[in-house]
Design an enzyme around this catalytic site. Structure first.
Site, PDB file in Angstrom:
ATOM      1  N   SER A 143       0.890  -1.172   0.000  1.00  0.00           N
ATOM      2  CA  SER A 143       0.000   0.000   0.000  1.00  0.00           C
ATOM      3  C   SER A 143       0.920   1.211   0.000  1.00  0.00           C
ATOM      4  O   SER A 143       2.097   1.082   0.356  1.00  0.00           O
ATOM      5  CB  SER A 143      -0.818  -0.018   1.290  1.00  0.00           C
ATOM      6  OG  SER A 143      -1.358   1.258   1.554  1.00  0.00           O
ATOM      7  N   TYR A 156      -1.354  -1.823  10.233  1.00  0.00           N
ATOM      8  CA  TYR A 156      -1.525  -2.004   8.789  1.00  0.00           C
ATOM      9  C   TYR A 156      -0.259  -1.575   8.060  1.00  0.00           C
ATOM     10  O   TYR A 156       0.295  -2.326   7.248  1.00  0.00           O
ATOM     11  CB  TYR A 156      -2.724  -1.176   8.315  1.00  0.00           C
ATOM     12  CG  TYR A 156      -3.019  -1.281   6.842  1.00  0.00           C
ATOM     13  CD1 TYR A 156      -3.549  -2.445   6.303  1.00  0.00           C
ATOM     14  CD2 TYR A 156      -2.772  -0.209   5.983  1.00  0.00           C
ATOM     15  CE1 TYR A 156      -3.827  -2.537   4.942  1.00  0.00           C
ATOM     16  CE2 TYR A 156      -3.058  -0.287   4.629  1.00  0.00           C
ATOM     17  CZ  TYR A 156      -3.584  -1.454   4.115  1.00  0.00           C
ATOM     18  OH  TYR A 156      -3.850  -1.548   2.772  1.00  0.00           O
TER      19      TYR A 156
HETATM   20  N1  NAP Z   1      -8.473  -0.312  -1.773  1.00  0.00           N
HETATM   21  C1  NAP Z   1      -7.410   0.416  -1.573  1.00  0.00           C
HETATM   22  O1  NAP Z   1      -7.440   1.652  -1.730  1.00  0.00           O
HETATM   23  C2  NAP Z   1      -6.120  -0.223  -1.146  1.00  0.00           C
HETATM   24  C3  NAP Z   1      -5.019   0.614  -0.919  1.00  0.00           C
HETATM   25  C4  NAP Z   1      -3.818   0.041  -0.542  1.00  0.00           C
HETATM   26  C5  NAP Z   1      -3.711  -1.337  -0.421  1.00  0.00           C
HETATM   27  N2  NAP Z   1      -4.794  -2.127  -0.629  1.00  0.00           N
HETATM   28  C6  NAP Z   1      -4.630  -3.574  -0.467  1.00  0.00           C
HETATM   29  O2  NAP Z   1      -5.234  -4.249  -1.547  1.00  0.00           O
HETATM   30  C7  NAP Z   1      -5.613  -5.561  -1.130  1.00  0.00           C
HETATM   31  C8  NAP Z   1      -7.031  -5.832  -1.580  1.00  0.00           C
HETATM   32  O3  NAP Z   1      -7.912  -4.990  -0.861  1.00  0.00           O
HETATM   33  P1  NAP Z   1      -9.282  -4.408  -1.465  1.00  0.00           P
HETATM   34  O4  NAP Z   1      -9.117  -2.955  -1.503  1.00  0.00           O
HETATM   35  O5  NAP Z   1      -9.675  -5.149  -2.667  1.00  0.00           O
HETATM   36  O6  NAP Z   1     -10.262  -4.712  -0.221  1.00  0.00           O
HETATM   37  P2  NAP Z   1     -11.532  -5.649  -0.021  1.00  0.00           P
HETATM   38  O7  NAP Z   1     -12.547  -5.365  -1.060  1.00  0.00           O
HETATM   39  O8  NAP Z   1     -11.906  -5.484   1.408  1.00  0.00           O
HETATM   40  O9  NAP Z   1     -10.962  -7.128  -0.249  1.00  0.00           O
HETATM   41  C9  NAP Z   1     -10.163  -7.759   0.705  1.00  0.00           C
HETATM   42  C10 NAP Z   1     -10.030  -9.227   0.356  1.00  0.00           C
HETATM   43  O10 NAP Z   1      -9.149  -9.840   1.317  1.00  0.00           O
HETATM   44  C11 NAP Z   1      -9.772 -11.029   1.798  1.00  0.00           C
HETATM   45  N3  NAP Z   1      -9.429 -11.343   3.187  1.00  0.00           N
HETATM   46  C12 NAP Z   1      -9.456 -10.510   4.247  1.00  0.00           C
HETATM   47  N4  NAP Z   1      -9.162 -11.190   5.375  1.00  0.00           N
HETATM   48  C13 NAP Z   1      -8.957 -12.478   5.003  1.00  0.00           C
HETATM   49  C14 NAP Z   1      -8.607 -13.665   5.701  1.00  0.00           C
HETATM   50  N5  NAP Z   1      -8.438 -13.684   7.037  1.00  0.00           N
HETATM   51  N6  NAP Z   1      -8.491 -14.816   5.011  1.00  0.00           N
HETATM   52  C15 NAP Z   1      -8.687 -14.845   3.669  1.00  0.00           C
HETATM   53  N7  NAP Z   1      -9.002 -13.754   2.948  1.00  0.00           N
HETATM   54  C16 NAP Z   1      -9.139 -12.583   3.605  1.00  0.00           C
HETATM   55  C17 NAP Z   1     -11.271 -10.740   1.714  1.00  0.00           C
HETATM   56  O11 NAP Z   1     -11.944 -11.982   1.686  1.00  0.00           O
HETATM   57  P3  NAP Z   1     -13.252 -12.303   2.608  1.00  0.00           P
HETATM   58  O12 NAP Z   1     -14.345 -11.471   2.023  1.00  0.00           O
HETATM   59  O13 NAP Z   1     -13.443 -13.744   2.436  1.00  0.00           O
HETATM   60  O14 NAP Z   1     -12.881 -11.894   4.006  1.00  0.00           O
HETATM   61  C18 NAP Z   1     -11.360  -9.973   0.403  1.00  0.00           C
HETATM   62  O15 NAP Z   1     -11.444 -10.872  -0.668  1.00  0.00           O
HETATM   63  C19 NAP Z   1      -5.409  -5.594   0.383  1.00  0.00           C
HETATM   64  O16 NAP Z   1      -4.200  -6.255   0.671  1.00  0.00           O
HETATM   65  C20 NAP Z   1      -5.304  -4.133   0.764  1.00  0.00           C
HETATM   66  O17 NAP Z   1      -4.541  -3.920   1.922  1.00  0.00           O
HETATM   67  C21 NAP Z   1      -5.996  -1.595  -0.993  1.00  0.00           C
END
Ligand code: NAP
Length: 266
Positions: A143, A156
């Site tokens: 991130s 985080y």
């Molecule tokens: N969105 C942003 O602006 C942003 C910015 C920086 C970094 N990121 C990173 O991008 C990645 C994807 O995030 P996103 O934005 O797409 O968020 P999201 O829509 O909340 O998706 C998160 C995913 O992670 C899975 N997950 C969470 N806890 C888990 C666990 N204990 N075991 C297995 N799976 C788990 C969730 O699955 P379940 O539904 O099954 O829990 C979901 O599929 C993350 O690593 C996040 O830190 C995102």
């Protein structure tokens, strides 16, 4: 002409939502054999159903990233069934919205377990299969907060910064094994990440951050990631103007600390 990713076995965590789900759609439509993982089985089924009729295939493999003791067996079963794992995209993760002074240590550990230990456990279990096959490609999701500290994101930010150390080392140790390694650095992508971020009590934050709401779509993020993967970039920046904060932190640190220090967090 068939796409480079056609026929490849691509394992994607975080597949049930946001960036991971958008990547699943991209890879299945390019003809990849996608292994889609997350914890929530119902959401994975929804994603699987959406992909029916596309060029490639999709298999749901649900598991909890925090349950690292189960991961080796799961990898063994997937490798035996699929015959190979070409690409591993570690996308799954959770965020945080809590001050350091309020965050109990178990919550720091929980975030480290999912974001760091879950990611490296899966990577370490997949790696021998890739080496044996003569190569592979692995990505981990950091991130912009993996490049600097940020209010309300202590654990985080720490979990994401740890990924840089691990995956840069992986790249250096396994270049000769033809293992390509990328770290994804998203800024703001409009997903459920802030809704599901953990507060000090361990409950979900339940709100969309104002900034995140202005972010790029997961579909656009997936396209930026795939472009970076094709080019074998060590770091893949994902987002828009907010990525400028990376340069400000690097080249104008005093300005960064002034700007980040003005963020309302009480
Ligand atoms: N969105 C942003 O602006 C942003 C910015 C920086 C970094 N990121 C990173 O991008 C990645 C994807 O995030 P996103 O934005 O797409 O968020 P999201 O829509 O909340 O998706 C998160 C995913 O992670 C899975 N997950 C969470 N806890 C888990 C666990 N204990 N075991 C297995 N799976 C788990 C969730 O699955 P379940 O539904 O099954 O829990 C979901 O599929 C993350 O690593 C996040 O830190 C995102």
């Amino acid at each position: 002409m068939s796409d480079f990713f056609s026929g490849r076995v691509v394992w994607i965590t975080g597949a049930s939502s946001g960036i991971g789900e958008a990547l699943v759609n991209e890879f299945v439509s390019k003809g990849s054999r996608v292994i889609a993982s997350s914890y929530d089985i119902d959401q994975l089924e929804r994603v699987t159903d959406r992909c029916s009729g596309m060029k490639g295939s999709i298999t749901a493999v649900p598991f909890d990233l925090a349950d690292t003791s189960a991961i080796e067996k799961i990898v063994h079963e997937v490798a035996a069934k699929e015959g190979k794992i070409d690409i591993l995209l570690n996308i799954g993760g959770i965020s945080q919205r809590a001050l350091i002074k309020e965050t109990p240590l178990w919550l720091d550990r929980r975030i480290m377990e999912v974001n760091y230990f879950g990611t490296i456990a899966l990577t370490k279990a997949v790696l021998p299969y890739m080496i044996k096959a003569g190569g592979g490609q692995i990505a981990a999701t950091s991130s912009i907060s993996g490049r600097f500290g940020f209010p309300l994101r202590s654990a985080y930010s720490a979990s994401k910064q740890a990924l840089h150390g691990f995956f840069e080392t992986l790249l250096l140790e396994h270049k000769r094994d033809n293992i390509r390694v990328s770290v994804l650095i998203p800024g703001r992508v409009r997903t459920k990440i802030s809704f599901r971020a953990l507060t000090a009590s361990g409950e979900e934050h339940g709100k969309m951050d104002e900034g995140l709401d202005k972010g790029i779509t997961p579909e656009k993020a997936a396209k930026q990631i795939i472009r970076g993967l094709r080019r074998n970039r060590r770091e893949i920046l994902v987002g828009s103007s907010e990525l400028l904060m990376l340069s400000i932190r690097k080249y104008l640190p005093a300005l960064f600390f002034w700007l980040a220090g003005r963020i309302k967090h009480t």
